[in-house]
Design a protein around this motif. Structure first.
Motif, mmCIF file in Angstrom:
data_model
loop_
_atom_site.group_PDB
_atom_site.id
_atom_site.type_symbol
_atom_site.label_atom_id
_atom_site.label_comp_id
_atom_site.label_asym_id
_atom_site.label_seq_id
_atom_site.Cartn_x
_atom_site.Cartn_y
_atom_site.Cartn_z
ATOM 1 N N LEU A 194 0.864 -1.196 -0.049
ATOM 2 C CA LEU A 194 0.127 0.062 -0.064
ATOM 3 C C LEU A 194 1.011 1.499 0.021
ATOM 4 N N LYS A 195 1.834 1.328 0.725
ATOM 5 C CA LYS A 195 2.903 2.468 0.893
ATOM 6 C C LYS A 195 3.392 2.717 -0.650
ATOM 7 N N GLU A 196 3.768 1.622 -1.203
ATOM 8 C CA GLU A 196 4.526 1.597 -2.435
ATOM 9 C C GLU A 196 3.634 2.204 -3.447
ATOM 10 N N LYS A 197 2.143 1.957 -3.590
ATOM 11 C CA LYS A 197 1.058 2.541 -4.375
ATOM 12 C C LYS A 197 0.812 3.974 -4.040
ATOM 13 N N VAL A 198 0.959 4.107 -2.610
ATOM 14 C CA VAL A 198 0.868 5.876 -2.418
ATOM 15 C C VAL A 198 1.728 6.580 -2.886
ATOM 16 N N ASP A 199 2.927 6.021 -2.776
ATOM 17 C CA ASP A 199 4.185 6.570 -3.152
ATOM 18 C C ASP A 199 4.132 6.940 -4.657
ATOM 19 N N ALA A 200 3.806 5.904 -5.220
ATOM 20 C CA ALA A 200 3.530 6.016 -6.736
ATOM 21 C C ALA A 200 2.665 7.019 -7.238
ATOM 22 N N ALA A 201 1.542 7.348 -6.455
ATOM 23 C CA ALA A 201 0.568 8.196 -6.882
ATOM 24 C C ALA A 201 0.946 9.588 -6.594
ATOM 25 N N VAL A 202 1.795 9.598 -5.427
ATOM 26 C CA VAL A 202 2.281 11.078 -5.050
ATOM 27 C C VAL A 202 3.439 11.525 -6.299
ATOM 28 N N ASP A 203 4.266 10.457 -6.687
ATOM 29 C CA ASP A 203 5.119 10.711 -7.754
ATOM 30 C C ASP A 203 4.493 11.279 -8.856
ATOM 31 N N ARG A 204 3.135 10.852 -9.134
ATOM 32 C CA ARG A 204 2.493 11.188 -10.446
ATOM 33 C C ARG A 204 1.890 12.608 -10.245
ATOM 34 N N GLY A 205 1.951 12.938 -8.920
ATOM 35 C CA GLY A 205 1.369 14.603 -8.559
ATOM 36 C C GLY A 205 -0.128 14.335 -8.013
ATOM 37 N N VAL A 206 -0.562 13.103 -7.680
ATOM 38 C CA VAL A 206 -1.878 12.922 -6.992
ATOM 39 C C VAL A 206 -1.669 13.637 -5.635
#
Lengths: 205, 205
Positions: free
Chosen positions: A162-174
């Motif tokens: 879950l942490k990885e997925k949230v990090d990926a979202a933030v990296d995208r600017g979400v």
């Protein structure tokens, strides 16, 4: 430059957001009307809004808090979406998002029906979905074993996923939810879905 | 209970908000299509967002800052509204809002054309409207004396009048801009104007 891809929508959500609930119903209508797919992605607003942006939750924000309480049911009626939530104690969405994350990895076909059941219970049936017991109680509605879902919520690997997925979202600017990405274009807010649909139909402007 | 009044729209704005600029153009189109009037009201986001809500400006908010820079020109193209603002240094809107306040009291017929000229200069012509000189430079475009407008901006009574107007907006629950009130219903955001128009046409839902 690649061709515009308007055949799929990335949908970012946190169960604690009533606007994400409204967006979750409406985005599927948009996908049906336009024959495109929707991929759901978990976000933790406690990470994006509080930790990264340094803001406060709506429940702690004067004026906006009162507006949202009036606006959400009105917006639901406008969209024709069932809504029933008299109280607005902030929901703890961590357990439900971990369960969703595990489902995406291990039972992907069940992950969207499960997420829709969580949203509906929380926002249309006035059920607090903050606890692992409440979350695992939905297992049968998606044909899963209650104990397996319960075990997943305390699994260290799932927490990390879950942490990885949230990090990926933030990296995208979400940062907020609901957020929609189509053809590389990010739109924030359920009220932007008409614009998302226009982008899909026209290829952008 | 009084009859629903969908024949007038209250429009709350701060010149520093690019979304208020887009809303200022679009709300007048809505009013023309539906034969209703629009009354403009000044708001100071520095008071509502920073002091009362305890939040930060967009320029100081990671992730949202980058989103807004991409979203505003895209939203302007969507609405067919001229937009030209390469830089996003926060505008100091205090002087322009004082000038508007004075005009509303003393030359009401000139107040809306003046406000539209400020918005257009700031957001469509990339002119910084933060200074009294820039603001009074627009006097002739609305048929007014430059020195009278300049004097108004340092008048203690005018400062007090703006404060009263902002307090009245806050008492009504206004926090962001643009905000629209029709028939006692408050809608926040330029992206809510389709909903405002639907409320006007149907009498609400």
């Amino acid at each position: 430059m690649s061709m515009a891809d308007t055949s799929s929508i990335d949908f970012y959500f946190d169960f604690m957001s009533p606007y994400a609930y409204l967006g979750s119903v409406e985005v599927e209508r948009v996908s049906v009307r336009n024959q495109c797919t929707v991929t759901w992605h978990p976000v933790l607003l406690g990470v994006t809004v509080i930790k990264i942006m340094g803001l406060k939750g709506v429940a702690d924000t004067p004026l906006k808090r009162e507006y949202v309480r009036h606006d959400v049911p009105r917006f639901a009626r406008y969209l024709g979406i069932p809504f029933n939530r008299a109280t607005y104690e902030p929901m703890d969405s961590l357990h439900a998002l971990r369960a969703f994350t595990w489902l995406q990895d291990h039972h992907p076909e069940a992950s969207k029906p499960f997420a829709q059941a969580v949203f509906e219970a929380q926002w249309a049936k006035a059920t607090d979905m903050s606890t692992p017991a409440a979350v695992s109680g939905l297992a049968e509605t998606v044909g899963l074993d209650r104990h397996a879902l319960q075990a997943a919520m305390t699994d260290e690997f799932v927490k990390q996923r879950l942490k990885e997925k949230v990090d990926a979202a933030v990296d995208r600017g979400v940062f907020g939810t609901p957020t929609f990405v189509v053809d590389g274009e990010m739109f924030w807010g359920a009220d932007r879905l008409p614009m998302v649909e226009q982008w899909i139909r026209t290829g952008g402007w």
